[in-house]
Design a protein around this motif. Structure first.
Motif, PDB file in Angstrom:
ATOM      1  N   ALA A 124      32.121  63.624  31.544  1.00 32.56           N
ATOM      2  CA  ALA A 124      30.953  62.752  31.724  1.00 32.56           C
ATOM      3  C   ALA A 124      31.088  62.007  33.039  1.00 32.56           C
ATOM      4  CB  ALA A 124      30.846  61.758  30.582  1.00 32.56           C
ATOM      5  N   SER A 125      30.013  61.946  33.790  1.00 33.05           N
ATOM      6  CA  SER A 125      30.137  61.325  35.094  1.00 33.05           C
ATOM      7  C   SER A 125      28.889  60.559  35.464  1.00 33.05           C
ATOM      8  CB  SER A 125      30.402  62.394  36.143  1.00 33.05           C
ATOM      9  OG  SER A 125      30.147  61.893  37.422  1.00 33.05           O
ATOM     10  N   ALA A 126      29.042  59.246  35.564  1.00 32.66           N
ATOM     11  CA  ALA A 126      27.898  58.439  35.956  1.00 32.66           C
ATOM     12  C   ALA A 126      27.563  58.669  37.420  1.00 32.66           C
ATOM     13  CB  ALA A 126      28.205  56.971  35.707  1.00 32.66           C
ATOM     14  N   THR A 127      28.585  58.856  38.260  1.00 32.78           N
ATOM     15  CA  THR A 127      28.313  58.978  39.691  1.00 32.78           C
ATOM     16  C   THR A 127      27.477  60.206  39.991  1.00 32.78           C
ATOM     17  OG1 THR A 127      30.493  59.925  39.870  1.00 32.78           O
ATOM     18  CG2 THR A 127      30.228  57.689  40.664  1.00 32.78           C
ATOM     19  N   ALA A 128      27.811  61.342  39.375  1.00 30.16           N
ATOM     20  CA  ALA A 128      27.030  62.551  39.635  1.00 30.16           C
ATOM     21  C   ALA A 128      25.595  62.367  39.152  1.00 30.16           C
ATOM     22  CB  ALA A 128      27.677  63.743  38.956  1.00 30.16           C
ATOM     23  N   THR A 129      25.422  61.749  37.991  1.00 30.83           N
ATOM     24  CA  THR A 129      24.073  61.508  37.480  1.00 30.83           C
ATOM     25  C   THR A 129      23.282  60.653  38.461  1.00 30.83           C
ATOM     26  OG1 THR A 129      25.087  61.474  35.311  1.00 30.83           O
ATOM     27  CG2 THR A 129      22.790  60.815  35.432  1.00 30.83           C
ATOM     28  N   PHE A 130      23.933  59.625  39.003  1.00 23.53           N
ATOM     29  CA  PHE A 130      23.260  58.757  39.967  1.00 23.53           C
ATOM     30  C   PHE A 130      22.839  59.500  41.203  1.00 23.53           C
ATOM     31  CE2 PHE A 130      25.327  54.721  38.354  1.00 23.53           C
ATOM     32  CZ  PHE A 130      24.233  54.494  37.570  1.00 23.53           C
ATOM     33  N   LEU A 131      23.763  60.316  41.692  1.00 23.00           N
ATOM     34  CA  LEU A 131      23.466  61.051  42.918  1.00 23.00           C
ATOM     35  C   LEU A 131      22.236  61.916  42.720  1.00 23.00           C
ATOM     36  CD1 LEU A 131      24.472  61.792  45.800  1.00 23.00           C
ATOM     37  CD2 LEU A 131      25.422  63.827  44.741  1.00 23.00           C
ATOM     38  N   PHE A 132      22.192  62.643  41.600  1.00 18.99           N
ATOM     39  CA  PHE A 132      21.040  63.508  41.345  1.00 18.99           C
ATOM     40  C   PHE A 132      19.785  62.685  41.128  1.00 18.99           C
ATOM     41  CE2 PHE A 132      24.233  66.801  40.043  1.00 18.99           C
ATOM     42  CZ  PHE A 132      23.951  67.639  41.091  1.00 18.99           C
ATOM     43  N   ARG A 133      19.928  61.551  40.461  1.00 16.75           N
ATOM     44  CA  ARG A 133      18.764  60.701  40.238  1.00 16.75           C
ATOM     45  C   ARG A 133      18.199  60.244  41.577  1.00 16.75           C
ATOM     46  NH1 ARG A 133      18.551  55.132  40.099  1.00 16.75           N
ATOM     47  NH2 ARG A 133      16.548  54.382  39.352  1.00 16.75           N
ATOM     48  N   GLN A 134      19.060  59.739  42.455  1.00 19.21           N
ATOM     49  CA  GLN A 134      18.601  59.285  43.773  1.00 19.21           C
ATOM     50  C   GLN A 134      17.884  60.417  44.492  1.00 19.21           C
ATOM     51  OE1 GLN A 134      19.086  56.343  42.810  1.00 19.21           O
ATOM     52  NE2 GLN A 134      19.534  55.572  44.862  1.00 19.21           N
ATOM     53  N   PHE A 135      18.486  61.606  44.419  1.00 14.94           N
ATOM     54  CA  PHE A 135      17.901  62.724  45.144  1.00 14.94           C
ATOM     55  C   PHE A 135      16.554  63.113  44.540  1.00 14.94           C
ATOM     56  CE2 PHE A 135      17.341  67.345  45.414  1.00 14.94           C
ATOM     57  CZ  PHE A 135      17.028  67.405  46.758  1.00 14.94           C
ATOM     58  N   PHE A 136      16.475  63.162  43.226  1.00 13.92           N
ATOM     59  CA  PHE A 136      15.217  63.549  42.567  1.00 13.92           C
ATOM     60  C   PHE A 136      14.095  62.576  42.904  1.00 13.92           C
ATOM     61  CE2 PHE A 136      17.492  65.911  38.894  1.00 13.92           C
ATOM     62  CZ  PHE A 136      17.738  66.957  39.766  1.00 13.92           C
ATOM     63  N   LEU A 137      14.451  61.296  43.059  1.00 18.52           N
ATOM     64  CA  LEU A 137      13.416  60.317  43.373  1.00 18.52           C
ATOM     65  C   LEU A 137      12.811  60.567  44.751  1.00 18.52           C
ATOM     66  CD1 LEU A 137      14.963  57.045  41.913  1.00 18.52           C
ATOM     67  CD2 LEU A 137      12.966  58.262  41.077  1.00 18.52           C
ATOM     68  N   THR A 138      13.573  61.223  45.635  1.00 20.80           N
ATOM     69  CA  THR A 138      13.027  61.495  46.968  1.00 20.80           C
ATOM     70  C   THR A 138      12.202  62.773  47.016  1.00 20.80           C
ATOM     71  OG1 THR A 138      14.898  62.807  47.722  1.00 20.80           O
ATOM     72  CG2 THR A 138      15.075  60.438  48.022  1.00 20.80           C
ATOM     73  N   VAL A 139      12.221  63.559  45.931  1.00 21.26           N
ATOM     74  CA  VAL A 139      11.417  64.783  45.917  1.00 21.26           C
ATOM     75  C   VAL A 139       9.945  64.382  45.789  1.00 21.26           C
ATOM     76  CG1 VAL A 139      10.869  66.854  44.592  1.00 21.26           C
ATOM     77  CG2 VAL A 139      13.234  66.177  44.911  1.00 21.26           C
ATOM     78  N   PRO A 140       9.083  64.838  46.707  1.00 22.40           N
ATOM     79  CA  PRO A 140       7.685  64.392  46.684  1.00 22.40           C
ATOM     80  C   PRO A 140       6.975  64.714  45.363  1.00 22.40           C
ATOM     81  CG  PRO A 140       8.100  65.876  48.547  1.00 22.40           C
ATOM     82  CD  PRO A 140       9.354  65.798  47.779  1.00 22.40           C
ATOM     83  N   ASP A 141       6.188  63.764  44.873  1.00 20.68           N
ATOM     84  CA  ASP A 141       5.441  63.956  43.629  1.00 20.68           C
ATOM     85  C   ASP A 141       4.510  65.156  43.708  1.00 20.68           C
ATOM     86  OD1 ASP A 141       6.687  61.755  42.786  1.00 20.68           O
ATOM     87  OD2 ASP A 141       4.888  60.551  42.399  1.00 20.68           O
ATOM     88  N   GLU A 142       3.980  65.389  44.920  1.00 16.79           N
ATOM     89  CA  GLU A 142       3.007  66.470  45.093  1.00 16.79           C
ATOM     90  C   GLU A 142       3.594  67.827  44.701  1.00 16.79           C
ATOM     91  OE1 GLU A 142       3.619  64.128  47.249  1.00 16.79           O
ATOM     92  OE2 GLU A 142       1.734  63.017  47.241  1.00 16.79           O
ATOM     93  N   LEU A 143       4.887  67.968  44.945  1.00 19.37           N
ATOM     94  CA  LEU A 143       5.547  69.230  44.633  1.00 19.37           C
ATOM     95  C   LEU A 143       5.427  69.547  43.152  1.00 19.37           C
ATOM     96  CD1 LEU A 143       6.878  70.846  46.785  1.00 19.37           C
ATOM     97  CD2 LEU A 143       9.083  69.933  46.099  1.00 19.37           C
ATOM     98  N   MET A 144       5.665  68.498  42.355  1.00 21.51           N
ATOM     99  CA  MET A 144       5.611  68.697  40.921  1.00 21.51           C
ATOM    100  C   MET A 144       4.175  68.874  40.448  1.00 21.51           C
ATOM    101  SD  MET A 144       6.314  65.888  38.162  1.00 21.51           S
ATOM    102  CE  MET A 144       5.974  66.190  36.469  1.00 21.51           C
ATOM    103  N   GLU A 145       3.266  68.084  41.068  1.00 22.70           N
ATOM    104  CA  GLU A 145       1.862  68.236  40.683  1.00 22.70           C
ATOM    105  C   GLU A 145       1.370  69.632  40.994  1.00 22.70           C
ATOM    106  OE1 GLU A 145       0.273  64.984  42.860  1.00 22.70           O
ATOM    107  OE2 GLU A 145       1.122  63.523  41.463  1.00 22.70           O
TER     108      GLU A 145
END
Lengths: 282, 294
Positions: free
Chosen positions: A155-176
């Motif tokens: 279990a790793s909080a740091t890896a989860t954080f890193l991915f979370r930070q990165f996912f937040l920068t993915v433009p919303d339009e991509l998902m839409e």
């Protein structure tokens, strides 16, 4: 450079060379020691130049090991370390990328609670909860097994954080756009998010591989069967042969072999390593 | 907490995605931590037949135990020395690397790899160098009239683990200082140079203050490192000895719990350590939120 100051330039290189010497010297000594015969350590000072016994020392340690010190051949321990380090790195990446995906791209009850539950693991290093964790693993019958070595560290909080930070920068339009085109959540994850995260995954893999490789206390506790020794903990057993002076040449051969894989990873993948280190700690 | 503007509508899927991580966290992190808290309030009889609830007795005993209090101060000395030594060396090296142009990458490669060396291996390397019978360091120290024996002298032993622990941490601090130095705007330095400030003056009045966020971050990380990640170094070199001179808080949790089998006291010590980690993490995160952008 702003101005030309030859003395300062000289000083700069002097400082750097001294720094490199400080960093390299202990390892150089260990390497030298690993190339000598056992008798060369009786004369009162360690040799400073490599000796002729390198190949025989290393092949002896790799293939036979020192069974009197309870150490199996190093090749087995190296393999165990490799299995452990790779499984920890891959496992951590898988479970944290999935949970980061859930936390960022979905809204659901208890989302905050889940986030904090993961977050709190940051505050509980193995060293401070060894006895109860050991008990849990023992109760689950996972002592002396690969799952016992791997899963509790996964279990790793740091890896989860890193991915979370990165996912937040993915433009919303991509998902839409993906949704308009009819992609479901798993298809979006597999075909868009995973390819985008490739560099992050690679950088994280380097850091987590090293993390898994250098684990010492945990393998020391959960393995009593020499078939599951990892090299980092096995070395300690080699070095601690009762009151007698250790067989330095063999111990140091093991030390060099134990450092080599992660150090090579750092040197060969320096860019990814720096990226992973600087980003996970933010 | 932040989420996307648009999200997927699935109800069950997010839980499914969270299950692996939450399961591992609950079984191997939260549950053992709660167990540690629980047994820190209990006392087990010597044969392990029954446990009694003793409230804060374990903590009370801990804080009047001179051995524990000396471990606290030993840990503080160790953590502060490792932090100071390793951070100052790394800062000097980072500033130097930042000055060279062509050999920059080469030096960086040569300086960063100790990050990948396991703490216990670091311990063995330095233990070998400082070995009183055959080590090279005691030999050289003898030449200048200092007798070295970390097996009997507590101060020598402490110096040994401080050096070993600092050595390992140089590469980490170095990388962060280099990153910090690279974000200092070149225009500020050039302006100062035009105003007649020499290299040292520029460093102390411009670069060093601008590095403050990095320095503060590293301060916390290093204290954390010295307290919790140096188990292997101590176990390979001094094992807390001689006469408890190098016993740190984490090492004592292990020796009291696994070797001394004093579960109550060891758990109470674990809880104290958890409180320390939580405090350090909280400080670190407050700082991250307030990070100043120049």
């Amino acid at each position: 450079m702003i101005e030309n100051r030859p003395f300062l330039a000289f000083l700069t290189h002097l400082v750097l060379i001294l720094g490199v010497v400080i960093v390299v010297f202990p390892v150089y000594l260990a390497f030298v020691a690993s190339t000598h015969g056992s008798g060369d350590f009786m004369r009162g000072l360690v040799p400073l130049l490599p000796g002729p016994h390198m190949i025989e020392n290393y092949s002896f340690m790799l293939n036979e090991g020192i069974s009197t010190a309870g150490a199996p051949p190093l090749s087995i321990m190296l393999l165990n370390s490799l299995v452990m380090a790779i499984s920890i790195a891959v496992g951590k990446i898988i479970i944290s990328i999935l949970s980061a995906y859930a936390i960022v791209f979905f809204k659901f009850p208890f989302r905050l609670l889940a986030f904090w539950t993961i977050f709190i693991t940051l505050m509980l290093p193995v060293e401070v909860r060894i006895i109860p964790t050991f008990k849990v693993v023992a109760d689950l019958g996972m002592l002396n097994s690969y799952p016992g070595l791997i899963i509790p560290l996964i279990a790793s909080a740091t890896a989860t954080f890193l991915f979370r930070q990165f996912f937040l920068t993915v433009p919303d339009e991509l998902m839409e756009a993906a949704r308009v085109d009819g992609a479901g959540p798993m298809k979006f994850f597999r075909d868009i998010l995973l390819p985008l995260s490739r560099t992050n995954i690679a950088a994280l893999f380097v850091i987590l591989f090293i993390y898994g490789w250098v684990q010492y206390l945990w393998p020391l506790l959960v393995t009593t069967d020499s078939r599951y020794y990892t090299i980092v903990m096995g070395i300690k057993r080699l070095a601690a042969t009762a009151d007698a002076e250790p067989q330095w040449n063999f111990v140091m051969a093991a030390v060099i072999l134990a450092m080599l894989p992660p150090v090579l990873v750092v040197i060969l993948m320096q860019r990814l390593f720096v990226k992973g280190l600087v980003e996970t700690e933010k | 907490m932040q989420a996307k503007r648009t999200v997927f509508p699935n109800k069950g899927l997010p839980y499914l995605l969270l299950v692996p991580q939450l399961a591992v966290t609950l079984i191997f992190f939260i549950w053992p931590a709660l167990q540690a808290v629980k047994s820190s309030f209990e006392r087990e009889d010597p044969f392990g037949f029954k446990t009694t609830f003793v409230w804060f007795e374990n903590y009370r005993r801990l804080f009047i135990d001179p051995l524990y209090l000396s471990t606290v101060s030993k840990t503080a000395i160790f953590a502060v020395s490792v932090t100071a030594l390793s951070m100052s060396l790394s800062l000097i090296l980072a500033v130097a690397v930042n000055r060279v142009l062509r050999t920059n990458r080469l030096y960086t490669t040569l300086l960063v790899w100790p990050y990948a060396v396991a703490p216990v291996v670091v311990g063995i390397l330095w233990w070998f160098m400082f070995n009183p019978t055959i080590g090279i360091a005691p030999y050289m120290l003898r030449a200048v009239g200092i007798s070295w024996n970390h097996r009997v002298d507590g101060v020598d032993a402490m110096v040994l683990i401080i050096i070993a622990a600092s050595w390992k941490q140089i590469s980490y601090n170095f990388l962060f200082f280099v990153a910090g130095l690279q974000s200092v705007p070149q225009s500020l330095i050039e302006a100062a140079a035009i105003d007649g400030a020499g290299p040292f003056k520029r460093f102390w009045t411009i670069v060093f203050p601008l590095l403050a966020p990095t320095t503060f971050f590293l301060l916390i990380v290093n204290i954390n490192y010295a307290m919790f990640d140096t188990f292997g170094i101590i176990d390979a070199t001094t094992q807390g000895g001689p006469a408890q001179a190098t016993n740190t808080l984490v090492y004592k949790v292990y020796t009291d719990g696994f070797i001394g089998l004093n579960i109550g006291s060891s758990s109470a010590q674990s809880v104290v350590l958890m409180i320390i980690v939580i405090a350090l993490t909280a400080i670190q995160f407050r700082y991250v939120e307030r990070r100043i952008q120049y």
